[in-house]
Design an enzyme around this catalytic site. Structure first.
Site, mmCIF file in Angstrom:
data_model
loop_
_atom_site.group_PDB
_atom_site.id
_atom_site.type_symbol
_atom_site.label_atom_id
_atom_site.label_comp_id
_atom_site.label_asym_id
_atom_site.label_seq_id
_atom_site.Cartn_x
_atom_site.Cartn_y
_atom_site.Cartn_z
ATOM 1 C CD GLU A 41 -10.919 55.071 42.817
ATOM 2 O OE1 GLU A 41 -10.663 53.841 42.152
ATOM 3 O OE2 GLU A 41 -10.823 54.991 44.029
ATOM 4 N NE ARG A 45 -13.750 48.760 38.952
ATOM 5 C CZ ARG A 45 -13.051 48.464 39.470
ATOM 6 N NH1 ARG A 45 -14.724 47.851 40.431
ATOM 7 N NH2 ARG A 45 -12.602 48.025 39.780
ATOM 8 C CE LYS A 129 -6.504 51.427 43.035
ATOM 9 N NZ LYS A 129 -7.097 51.320 42.072
#
Length: 204
Positions: A41, A45, A129
């Protein structure tokens, strides 16, 4: 649509890559690939995160690269344009879930409460998640909701570490854990790619 667990197969760790440039992203991914990890993943950001997804896909065609930190339709578009194989979100809203169900990619929506779980289920999701796991009740929370949602499975992320990930993986409603501990910032800064490979190999 393929489930995230079927995409990951036997892999129980979803390693999280946080980078400020595409080259580091590729080197981190290669180090993880050396540890036989095939799904990663990349969190969106930084401005270079999307470039890292594209670069990893080009350098390692066999690797499945997901995009994390998808919080709205704009970041969802960025992830899709970068070539992400599936989408990971930190949270859910009615509007975001509507966009996710229409995006054409597998999705792992982020939840932190029972209400979030119900909302995601209403949109057809059965794999989620838990984020931030340590602040949302951790293993105790997941044990409690296991009886409520017997057909729902989780990938806890956030506060998961080398000291507690096995506690999560021992639970029947956990299909994987997500974590950053296998790619520590100091290793990336020092370009110590072998440390990343070794850390990934230690996850059993």
């Amino acid at each position: 649509m393929n489930s995230i667990s079927s995409i990951m197969g036997e892999q129980k760790l979803l390693p999280i890559i946080q980078v400020n440039n595409a080259d580091d992203g590729v080197d981190i991914a290669k180090a993880m690939y050396e540890a036989n990890l095939r799904t990663v993943e990349v969190v969106l950001r930084s401005e270079k995160s999307a470039e890292a997804i594209t670069a990893i896909k080009a350098a390692l065609p066999e690797m499945i690269v997901s995009a994390g930190t998808i919080i709205d339709e704009a970041s969802l578009k960025i992830a899709k344009d970068a070539g992400a194989d599936f989408i990971v979100t930190p949270a859910v809203t009615e509007r975001l879930l509507t966009a996710l169900t229409a995006c054409g990619l597998p999705v792992l929506p982020g939840v932190s409460t029972v209400a979030d779980i119900v909302l995601a289920r209403e949109h057809g999701f059965r794999e989620m998640k838990l984020f931030p796991a340590s602040l949302s009740g951790g293993a105790a929370f997941l044990k409690a909701v296991g009886g409520l949602f017997k057909d729902t499975r989780f990938c806890p992320t956030g506060g998961v570490s080398e000291s507690n990930y096995q506690d999560y993986l021992s639970m029947s409603n956990i299909f994987a854990v997500g974590g950053t501990w296998v790619a520590k910032p100091e290793w990336v800064e020092a370009k110590n790619w072998q440390a990343i490979t070794d850390a990934c190999l230690d996850v059993k």
